[in-house]
Scaffold this motif. Structure first.
Motif, PDB file in Angstrom:
ATOM      1  N   UNK A  69      -3.816 -31.846 -42.895  1.00  0.00           N
ATOM      2  CA  UNK A  69      -4.579 -30.766 -43.512  1.00  0.00           C
ATOM      3  C   UNK A  69      -4.910 -31.201 -44.928  1.00  0.00           C
ATOM      4  N   UNK A  70      -6.040 -30.716 -45.412  1.00  0.00           N
ATOM      5  CA  UNK A  70      -6.482 -31.077 -46.756  1.00  0.00           C
ATOM      6  C   UNK A  70      -7.214 -29.883 -47.352  1.00  0.00           C
ATOM      7  N   UNK A 100      -3.133 -32.203 -52.542  1.00  0.00           N
ATOM      8  CA  UNK A 100      -3.938 -31.352 -51.660  1.00  0.00           C
ATOM      9  C   UNK A 100      -4.018 -31.888 -50.237  1.00  0.00           C
ATOM     10  N   UNK A 101      -3.231 -32.904 -49.949  1.00  0.00           N
ATOM     11  CA  UNK A 101      -3.218 -33.525 -48.624  1.00  0.00           C
ATOM     12  C   UNK A 101      -1.826 -33.417 -48.027  1.00  0.00           C
ATOM     13  N   UNK A 102      -1.769 -33.103 -46.735  1.00  0.00           N
ATOM     14  CA  UNK A 102      -0.475 -33.053 -46.055  1.00  0.00           C
ATOM     15  C   UNK A 102      -0.627 -33.651 -44.663  1.00  0.00           C
ATOM     16  N   UNK A 103       0.164 -34.678 -44.378  1.00  0.00           N
ATOM     17  CA  UNK A 103       0.209 -35.252 -43.050  1.00  0.00           C
ATOM     18  C   UNK A 103       1.065 -34.333 -42.184  1.00  0.00           C
ATOM     19  N   UNK A 104       0.485 -33.780 -41.140  1.00  0.00           N
ATOM     20  CA  UNK A 104       1.188 -32.831 -40.278  1.00  0.00           C
ATOM     21  C   UNK A 104       1.975 -33.533 -39.175  1.00  0.00           C
ATOM     22  N   UNK A 105       1.419 -34.616 -38.654  1.00  0.00           N
ATOM     23  CA  UNK A 105       2.137 -35.394 -37.646  1.00  0.00           C
ATOM     24  C   UNK A 105       1.524 -36.772 -37.535  1.00  0.00           C
ATOM     25  N   UNK A 147     -14.938 -37.285 -43.421  1.00  0.00           N
ATOM     26  CA  UNK A 147     -15.393 -35.938 -43.042  1.00  0.00           C
ATOM     27  C   UNK A 147     -15.645 -35.789 -41.550  1.00  0.00           C
ATOM     28  N   UNK A 148     -15.989 -36.882 -40.881  1.00  0.00           N
ATOM     29  CA  UNK A 148     -16.234 -36.822 -39.438  1.00  0.00           C
ATOM     30  C   UNK A 148     -14.946 -36.692 -38.633  1.00  0.00           C
ATOM     31  N   UNK A 149     -13.797 -36.755 -39.297  1.00  0.00           N
ATOM     32  CA  UNK A 149     -12.511 -36.555 -38.625  1.00  0.00           C
ATOM     33  C   UNK A 149     -11.952 -35.148 -38.857  1.00  0.00           C
ATOM     34  N   UNK A 150     -12.727 -34.292 -39.532  1.00  0.00           N
ATOM     35  CA  UNK A 150     -12.306 -32.902 -39.733  1.00  0.00           C
ATOM     36  C   UNK A 150     -12.667 -32.072 -38.505  1.00  0.00           C
ATOM     37  N   UNK A 151     -11.841 -31.078 -38.233  1.00  0.00           N
ATOM     38  CA  UNK A 151     -12.143 -30.142 -37.161  1.00  0.00           C
ATOM     39  C   UNK A 151     -13.364 -29.313 -37.542  1.00  0.00           C
ATOM     40  N   UNK A 152     -14.097 -28.847 -36.553  1.00  0.00           N
ATOM     41  CA  UNK A 152     -15.294 -28.040 -36.791  1.00  0.00           C
ATOM     42  C   UNK A 152     -14.958 -26.707 -37.452  1.00  0.00           C
ATOM     43  N   UNK A 153     -15.915 -26.203 -38.231  1.00  0.00           N
ATOM     44  CA  UNK A 153     -15.845 -24.833 -38.708  1.00  0.00           C
ATOM     45  C   UNK A 153     -15.559 -24.599 -40.168  1.00  0.00           C
ATOM     46  N   UNK A 154     -15.191 -25.624 -40.934  1.00  0.00           N
ATOM     47  CA  UNK A 154     -14.842 -25.381 -42.340  1.00  0.00           C
ATOM     48  C   UNK A 154     -15.782 -26.055 -43.337  1.00  0.00           C
ATOM     49  N   UNK A 155     -16.613 -26.965 -42.879  1.00  0.00           N
ATOM     50  CA  UNK A 155     -17.538 -27.673 -43.771  1.00  0.00           C
ATOM     51  C   UNK A 155     -18.883 -26.952 -43.771  1.00  0.00           C
ATOM     52  N   UNK A 156     -19.365 -26.624 -44.973  1.00  0.00           N
ATOM     53  CA  UNK A 156     -20.684 -25.998 -45.096  1.00  0.00           C
ATOM     54  C   UNK A 156     -21.778 -27.042 -45.261  1.00  0.00           C
ATOM     55  N   UNK A 157     -21.609 -27.917 -46.254  1.00  0.00           N
ATOM     56  CA  UNK A 157     -22.610 -28.946 -46.520  1.00  0.00           C
ATOM     57  C   UNK A 157     -21.929 -30.259 -46.868  1.00  0.00           C
TER      58      UNK A 157
END
Length: 184
Positions: A69-70, A100-105, A147-157
């Motif tokens: 998460x970031x 602002x970065x956390x490795x979850x697993x 950015x292409x490794x982020x899950x959908x739904x949180x990036x606006x531009x």
């Protein structure tokens, strides 16, 4: 009129214990309503305050072995570098402070590649080979996030800025803000 409202749980006094006073009822109701432990509720509220104006993005590699998460803006400033490795990997990334970065697993599923100065830590998943984040040479106290490794739904531009990594020292020296991007 004072005291603990009905339903509020009294916490044992000890190191780090906080007397919430008249807010203890609200606190207990908040925890119950959202089904959160005390620690989870505190983290949620602290994140909302400390990262005001930022969005919690989640993401990971292709196979899902690595997840993170970031906290960053919904409007991303992405670098498109033309250095040898970024060109080969098509590594486009935005930079965030380590806080602002956390490795979850997946820590045990990461491996690292370095070259030249060995300052950049190119981490990638041992299973699928995807680099979803890395430690950039320009910001060794932060992370470069794909950015292409982020899950959908949180990036606006996404605004993309080309950076001349073929002349890395000159490009970083002349760039007005890149070194500050990993500062909280």
């Amino acid at each position: 009129a004072g005291g603990t409202p009905a339903g509020a749980k009294a916490e044992a006094a000890g190191p780090g214990a906080i007397d919430l006073g008249a807010q203890s009822g609200r606190w207990a109701a908040f925890q119950e309503r959202h089904r959160l432990s005390c620690e989870e509720a505190a983290r949620l509220l602290l994140d909302a305050y400390e990262y005001r104006g930022l969005v919690k993005h989640t993401g990971g590699c292709h196979c899902g072995a690595v997840r993170f998460e970031v906290w960053a803006s919904a409007d991303l400033h992405v670098f498109n570098c033309n250095c040898s490795i970024c060109t080969k990997k098509q590594n486009r990334h935005f930079i965030v402070p380590a806080s602002r970065f956390k490795l979850l697993k997946g820590a045990d599923n990461l491996t690292t590649y370095t070259f030249n100065t060995h300052r950049a830590q190119h981490t990638f998943c041992k299973t699928c080979g995807v680099q979803s984040f890395y430690t950039p040479r320009s910001n060794p106290d932060g992370y470069g996030i794909a950015p292409h490794c982020l899950d959908d739904g949180t990036v606006q531009t996404i605004i993309t800025e080309d950076i001349n990594g073929k002349e890395w020292e000159k490009a970083v020296r002349e760039h007005k803000t890149i070194r500050d991007m990993s500062k909280p």
